[in-house]
Design an enzyme around this catalytic site. Sequence first.
Site, PDB file in Angstrom:
ATOM      1  CE  LYS A 126      -3.563  -2.782   0.585  1.00 26.98           C
ATOM      2  NZ  LYS A 126      -2.898  -4.074   0.791  1.00 26.98           N
ATOM      3  CE  LYS A 161      -5.607   0.877  -0.584  1.00 26.62           C
ATOM      4  NZ  LYS A 161      -5.623   0.553  -2.027  1.00 26.62           N
ATOM      5  NE  ARG A 211      -2.446  -7.115  -9.391  1.00 29.77           N
ATOM      6  CZ  ARG A 211      -2.537  -7.975  -8.367  1.00 29.77           C
ATOM      7  NH1 ARG A 211      -2.144  -9.233  -8.534  1.00 29.77           N
ATOM      8  NH2 ARG A 211      -2.994  -7.580  -7.202  1.00 29.77           N
ATOM      9  NE  ARG A 226      -7.747  -7.178  -9.870  1.00 31.04           N
ATOM     10  CZ  ARG A 226      -6.789  -6.864  -8.983  1.00 31.04           C
ATOM     11  NH1 ARG A 226      -6.382  -7.764  -8.115  1.00 31.04           N
ATOM     12  NH2 ARG A 226      -6.249  -5.665  -8.990  1.00 31.04           N
ATOM     13  NE  ARG A 234     -14.871  -5.929  -0.352  1.00 28.83           N
ATOM     14  CZ  ARG A 234     -14.991  -6.948   0.489  1.00 28.83           C
ATOM     15  NH1 ARG A 234     -13.979  -7.242   1.294  1.00 28.83           N
ATOM     16  NH2 ARG A 234     -16.088  -7.663   0.530  1.00 28.83           N
ATOM     17  CG  ASP A 274      -3.852  -3.982  -7.615  1.00 25.80           C
ATOM     18  OD1 ASP A 274      -3.545  -4.800  -8.510  1.00 25.80           O
ATOM     19  OD2 ASP A 274      -4.179  -4.323  -6.464  1.00 25.80           O
ATOM     20  CD  GLU A 282      -3.704  -2.657  -2.902  1.00 28.00           C
ATOM     21  OE1 GLU A 282      -3.171  -3.782  -3.074  1.00 28.00           O
ATOM     22  OE2 GLU A 282      -4.752  -2.490  -2.257  1.00 28.00           O
ATOM     23  CG  ASN A 284      -0.651  -6.060  -5.136  1.00 28.88           C
ATOM     24  OD1 ASN A 284      -1.104  -6.326  -4.037  1.00 28.88           O
ATOM     25  ND2 ASN A 284      -1.238  -5.204  -5.956  1.00 28.88           N
TER      26      ASN A 284
END
Length: 316
Positions: A126, A161, A211, A226, A234, A274, A282, A284
């Site tokens: 994050k 979050k 993603r 997504r 979400r 993301d 984000e 990841n």
Amino acid sequence: MDILFVADPLAGFTLYKDSTYAMMAEAARRGHGLWACEPEDLAWRGGRVAGRVRDVRLHAQARQGDWCAAGAAAWRDLADFGAVLMRKDPPFDEAYLNATYLLEMAERDGARIFNRPGALRDYNEKLAIARYPQFIVASLVSSRPDEIRAFLAEQGDIVVKPLNAMGGSGIFRLRPGDANLGAILETATGLGRRQVMAQRYIPEIAAGDKRILLIAGVPVPYALARIPAPGETRGNLAAGGTGVAQPLSERDRAIAAALGPALAADGLLLVGLDVIGDWLTEINVTSPTCFREITAQTGCDVAALFVDALERQVAA
């Protein structure tokens, strides 16, 4: 070469969507040896880091719950493997942190670890977006409910979050006048003792949380958008989102081009960016996924691209 996967229990893999399984299948197809252990199987013994590992043999007709056979567990020095892939899912808790320390010790003994343990620690998934302010929306990290309330009043619509979770766990959308605002902030921050990230809500989430996979700094040509389920904020697949593969947009490519070289130089072979709309949300690095969905929908063999890059890194 022998490849060790440090991962969650093999029995829990969901084959149709598991990227670690996709990596294993492609590596086995090329004749590489597969081995597996869990982070708690790592130990520093006799001055070296070893793992209590099992050799893994994939079944020709793999199906959920019966896709591999694992041999007896035995201790083996991590430096004996051609590559060690750290694929443990978050949370990034004390156990995960200790695993990175052990993997870094193994790295000093000559083990080849991907992603590099130091980079796993340095790139909180994050907080790492703060390195690239030109690509992010208004954001705040704080443990203070009063500061988050002020940020909400300023932005009008935000998402809060946790800093160490995955799969959409613990994410709340907050708007002024929410009758549960106080309780949500108390829960999210642990009564003001735990930092969380707050970000301006991005309405383009309705079109999907994309993603974007970077392999050795180079983007895979397709992202997986997504898309949230009806009534859900979400887009995470674990939260019921639907994955739709799509070509990268011009903005997606610009973000990937700006971040890719630096992330690769820091020892991050595989990264999942993301992006919602035009905004990075984000970075990841722990166990990026979406290999299987992108490959199934586009024919782009993401696992082959990954193992290609892994082989080049090991040979370098």
